[in-house]
Motif scaffolding. Structure first.
Motif, PDB file in Angstrom:
ATOM      1  N   LEU A   1       9.451  13.756  -4.240  1.00 12.20           N
ATOM      2  CA  LEU A   1       8.013  13.630  -3.842  1.00 12.20           C
ATOM      3  C   LEU A   1       7.706  15.077  -3.323  1.00 12.20           C
ATOM      4  O   LEU A   1       6.459  15.698  -3.550  1.00 12.20           O
ATOM      5  CB  LEU A   1       7.883  12.682  -2.651  1.00 12.20           C
TER       6      LEU A   1
ATOM      7  N   LEU B   1      13.694  11.656  -3.284  1.00 13.90           N
ATOM      8  CA  LEU B   1      12.775  11.096  -4.230  1.00 13.90           C
ATOM      9  C   LEU B   1      11.975  11.766  -5.176  1.00 13.90           C
ATOM     10  O   LEU B   1      11.057  11.360  -5.982  1.00 13.90           O
ATOM     11  CB  LEU B   1      12.002   9.863  -3.452  1.00 13.90           C
TER      12      LEU B   1
ATOM     13  N   VAL C   1      -8.020   3.967  -4.196  1.00 15.61           N
ATOM     14  CA  VAL C   1      -6.878   2.606  -4.301  1.00 15.61           C
ATOM     15  C   VAL C   1      -5.439   3.448  -3.806  1.00 15.61           C
ATOM     16  O   VAL C   1      -4.881   2.636  -3.179  1.00 15.61           O
ATOM     17  CB  VAL C   1      -6.872   2.251  -5.876  1.00 15.61           C
ATOM     18  N   GLU C   2      -5.312   4.569  -4.101  1.00 14.19           N
ATOM     19  CA  GLU C   2      -4.077   5.289  -3.588  1.00 14.19           C
ATOM     20  C   GLU C   2      -4.023   5.689  -2.527  1.00 14.19           C
ATOM     21  O   GLU C   2      -3.194   5.601  -1.532  1.00 14.19           O
ATOM     22  CB  GLU C   2      -3.560   6.097  -4.535  1.00 14.19           C
TER      23      GLU C   2
ATOM     24  N   ASN D   1      -4.046   3.113   0.625  1.00 14.65           N
ATOM     25  CA  ASN D   1      -2.994   2.247   1.001  1.00 14.65           C
ATOM     26  C   ASN D   1      -1.870   3.055   0.996  1.00 14.65           C
ATOM     27  O   ASN D   1      -0.644   2.599   1.058  1.00 14.65           O
ATOM     28  CB  ASN D   1      -2.866   1.191  -0.249  1.00 14.65           C
ATOM     29  N   ASN D   2      -1.932   4.466   1.436  1.00 17.32           N
ATOM     30  CA  ASN D   2      -0.900   5.432   1.381  1.00 17.32           C
ATOM     31  C   ASN D   2       0.289   5.060   0.107  1.00 17.32           C
ATOM     32  O   ASN D   2       1.359   4.999   0.453  1.00 17.32           O
ATOM     33  CB  ASN D   2      -0.179   5.093   2.730  1.00 17.32           C
ATOM     34  N   SER D   3      -0.321   4.653  -1.041  1.00 16.01           N
ATOM     35  CA  SER D   3       0.641   4.414  -1.778  1.00 16.01           C
ATOM     36  C   SER D   3       1.003   5.525  -3.157  1.00 16.01           C
ATOM     37  O   SER D   3       1.814   5.406  -3.771  1.00 16.01           O
ATOM     38  CB  SER D   3       0.162   3.340  -2.706  1.00 16.01           C
ATOM     39  N   TRP D   4       0.354   6.554  -2.669  1.00 14.34           N
ATOM     40  CA  TRP D   4       1.030   7.719  -3.664  1.00 14.34           C
ATOM     41  C   TRP D   4       2.532   8.022  -3.480  1.00 14.34           C
ATOM     42  O   TRP D   4       3.137   8.134  -4.589  1.00 14.34           O
ATOM     43  CB  TRP D   4       0.343   8.920  -3.080  1.00 14.34           C
ATOM     44  N   LYS D   5       3.214   7.811  -2.236  1.00 15.27           N
ATOM     45  CA  LYS D   5       4.478   8.106  -2.417  1.00 15.27           C
ATOM     46  C   LYS D   5       5.350   6.897  -3.034  1.00 15.27           C
ATOM     47  O   LYS D   5       6.219   7.271  -3.805  1.00 15.27           O
ATOM     48  CB  LYS D   5       4.912   8.280  -0.759  1.00 15.27           C
ATOM     49  N   GLN D   6       4.928   5.697  -2.871  1.00 17.36           N
ATOM     50  CA  GLN D   6       5.441   4.640  -3.574  1.00 17.36           C
ATOM     51  C   GLN D   6       5.425   4.732  -5.351  1.00 17.36           C
ATOM     52  O   GLN D   6       6.202   4.845  -5.961  1.00 17.36           O
ATOM     53  CB  GLN D   6       4.778   3.345  -3.258  1.00 17.36           C
ATOM     54  N   LEU D   7       4.080   5.179  -5.634  1.00 17.97           N
ATOM     55  CA  LEU D   7       3.597   5.329  -7.060  1.00 17.97           C
ATOM     56  C   LEU D   7       4.524   6.593  -7.665  1.00 17.97           C
ATOM     57  O   LEU D   7       5.187   6.175  -8.653  1.00 17.97           O
ATOM     58  CB  LEU D   7       2.175   5.791  -7.319  1.00 17.97           C
ATOM     59  N   LEU D   8       4.722   7.584  -6.901  1.00 15.83           N
ATOM     60  CA  LEU D   8       5.216   8.794  -7.505  1.00 15.83           C
ATOM     61  C   LEU D   8       6.758   8.707  -7.519  1.00 15.83           C
ATOM     62  O   LEU D   8       7.479   9.499  -7.874  1.00 15.83           O
ATOM     63  CB  LEU D   8       4.552   9.970  -6.751  1.00 15.83           C
ATOM     64  N   ALA D   9       7.435   7.851  -6.708  1.00 11.25           N
ATOM     65  CA  ALA D   9       8.681   7.686  -6.633  1.00 11.25           C
ATOM     66  C   ALA D   9       9.248   6.780  -7.526  1.00 11.25           C
ATOM     67  O   ALA D   9      10.297   6.380  -7.783  1.00 11.25           O
ATOM     68  CB  ALA D   9       9.159   7.099  -5.204  1.00 11.25           C
TER      69      ALA D   9
ATOM     70  N   SER E   1       3.116   0.691   1.873  1.00 11.70           N
ATOM     71  CA  SER E   1       2.120   1.181   0.970  1.00 11.70           C
ATOM     72  C   SER E   1       1.841   0.305  -0.264  1.00 11.70           C
ATOM     73  O   SER E   1       1.760   0.633  -1.275  1.00 11.70           O
ATOM     74  CB  SER E   1       2.708   2.615   0.312  1.00 11.70           C
ATOM     75  N   ASN E   2       1.520  -0.914   0.343  1.00 10.74           N
ATOM     76  CA  ASN E   2       1.021  -2.174  -0.650  1.00 10.74           C
ATOM     77  C   ASN E   2      -0.433  -1.822  -0.633  1.00 10.74           C
ATOM     78  O   ASN E   2      -1.145  -1.406  -0.163  1.00 10.74           O
ATOM     79  CB  ASN E   2       1.211  -3.247  -0.085  1.00 10.74           C
TER      80      ASN E   2
END
Lengths: 238, 304
Positions: B54, B52, A83-84, A87-95, B88-89
């Motif tokens: 990261l 951020l 899931v992460e 969608n390359n969403s690790w960066k969004q999630l962890l920020a 990153s949606n």
């Protein structure tokens, strides 16, 4: 904080096949035995297991429980991580203002919840199948079915922890899935393994002396989880 | 000087033996739009990832809202909304579900979802799975996600990358409205000066990991070293005369190209030329475009 991450995670895994795998794994085993007993009803019920039909059903189901658990842990862990990854969403999630420990713990909880749900379904499905096959309602061995459904899962916890760690760490899921499938097939020969091999624990956890594999399973799960958290908290996110 | 929202001191990030970011001192004041410029691979994204939390800096400190990022990470992140590079949606979810997944972590009221959707004008498309969105819509959803937690600081990494002119325009207008309408400080990175100069008040230019220019955009424009072009009847002789006056110049396309001169100097030079019987056809001032200055800064690593 973990609960907030968990509620987000449960939303994110919708339509990702996690719940489908839960149903397939648990009710699949039941369906397999429905077929087995349906085709060979006379032989299995009137001859081989005529002393203890419930025990017969349970032992037939148990043959496939370790492989289903390890395979399920592998595929579910991979879907949870994907899931992460996809969608390359690790960066969004962890920020977001949430600790990495909470994010990581939540993923482990989703894995545990999904497999627990599968165990509950297996418990209910086994009883349902026995009754459907006409076994006596007074003699339902609840405790034995409970053990069948949950003890191998506790023995399989280290495999779940390892698969979650691998899937969450590597973006490419080929390695964790390959390891998981190999391990799942290897559980078929569990009876021949030394007791100390974690791969044998799902099998050993449902036998005369479940204390060791169950306790060791829980402890090793925690150890891998703690090691994984330590790594996850420190790593750079690309 | 107003309060600094971001201040980095001697920030370094080393990958293997190579510095991706080196001795970076970034200063961003409250309420401004800061354009973070540099060619691809200069270290913009690396810097933003460090801001951020990261990735960890190899050396140096990051202060945000007057607090140290290492010690107060979660409190600082609570005030920041971010969009790092490509969107990153979660593609299998709708826009509303995407925002809900983030909202559950931020713990803001549900009404915020409709608010941010209307800010980025996605209300009509909100119930569709995001995988069917155009890149521009995904990028707008990314900005909506960044705005969800009512941030004081918005960090946008290449928000217009890969968008068509209309999409770029929309995003630019959106960013421009942030400080005025919502009191938000914005850090926006880009590799195109033309894009940033239309919204940013201050720019920082980074090259090979090092900051080579950090000042207001108007100061950058003043640095636009203007020169003069003279078109005269006898360029060869005129050039000798100009050089005799102590100015540097050269022949170019049948005219004279001169360095930057003050108004009195120009007047004097023209007078001398006329006195020496040169016919003067044109006196032109040449202003460099910002894009030229940008290239100059990038190539030379700063102004001489």
């Amino acid at each position: 904080m973990v609960l907030r991450a968990l509620s987000a995670d449960l939303l994110k895994i919708r339509r990702k096949g996690v719940w489908f795998l839960v149903l397939l794994g648990s009710l699949g085993l039941v369906a397999l035995q429905a077929l087995n007993f349906g085709l060979r009803y006379d032989y299995l019920v009137r001859h081989q297991y005529k002393e203890d039909v419930w025990g017969g059903l349970i032992s037939q189901i148990f043959d496939f429980v370790p492989i289903a658990l390890v395979l399920g842990a592998t595929l579910i862990a991979s879907q949870i991580a994907n899931v992460e990854h996809l969608n390359n969403s690790w960066k969004q999630l962890l920020a977001l203002p949430i600790s990495r420990t909470a994010v990581f713990t939540s993923k482990y909880l989703v894995g545990v919840i999904a497999l627990t749900a599968a165990c509950v379904l297996l418990f209910a499905g086994t009883i349902g199948l026995g009754l459907a096959l006409g076994f006596s309602m007074e003699h339902i061995p609840y405790l034995k079915i409970l053990k069948l459904s949950f003890l191998p899962f506790l023995g399989a916890l280290p495999m779940l922890a390892l698969q979650l760690y691998l899937s969450l760490t590597f973006k490419n899921q080929a390695l964790p899935i390959m390891i998981g499938i190999t391990a799942a097939i290897a559980t078929m020969f569990s009876a021949n393994y030394p007791d100390l091999l974690p791969l044998a624990w799902p099998f050993l956890a449902y036998n005369a002396k479940p204390a060791m594999p169950v306790a060791a399973g829980i402890i090793l799960f925690i150890v891998i989880y703690l090691f994984g958290t330590g790594h996850f908290v420190r790593k750079d996110v690309d | 000087m107003s309060e600094l929202v971001i201040q980095t001191r001697d920030l370094n990030k080393k990958y293997g033996g190579r510095y991706a970011v080196r001795h970076l001192n970034l200063e961003i004041a409250r309420g401004e739009i800061y354009g973070f410029l540099g060619p691809n691979g200069a270290g913009k994204t690396t810097t933003i990832r460090m801001l951020l939390g990261l990735i960890r800096p190899t050396m140096g400190s990051i202060q945000m809202f007057g607090k140290d990022l290492k010690k107060d990470k979660l409190n600082i992140l609570r005030k920041i909304g971010s969009l790092v590079e490509y969107p990153s949606n979660y593609g299998h979810l709708t826009a509303v579900q995407n925002l809900e997944a983030v909202r559950r972590i931020l713990d803001v009221p549900k009404s915020r979802i409709d608010e941010v959707l209307s800010i980025v004008s996605l209300t009509k498309e909100a119930k569709r799975p995001v995988k069917g969105y155009s890149l521009g819509m995904k990028q707008r959803l990314g900005i909506a996600t960044a705005l969800l937690g009512n941030p004081e600081l918005l960090i946008l990494d290449e928000p217009t990358n890969g968008l068509d002119p209309e999409g770029i325009h929309e995003i630019r207008e959106l960013i421009r409205s942030m400080p005025k309408q919502h009191g938000i400080t914005v850090l926006v990175s880009s590799h195109l000066l033309s894009e940033v100069e239309q919204m940013a008040g201050t720019v920082g230019i980074i090259r090979e990991g090092e900051m080579v220019f950090q000042d207001t955009i108007s100061n950058l424009q003043q640095q636009a070293s203007s020169g003069f072009r003279l078109v005269v009847s006898e360029p060869q002789e005129a050039l000798l005369l100009v050089r005799g006056q102590g100015y540097a110049g050269q022949l170019e396309n049948g005219g004279l190209k001169l360095e930057q001169l003050s108004d009195p100097e120009v007047a004097l030079l023209v007078k001398r030329l006329v006195d020496n019987n040169h016919a003067i056809y044109r006196v032109e001032e040449k202003r460099q475009s910002l894009e030229d200055i940008f290239m100059q800064v990038i190539e030379q690593g700063g102004f001489q």
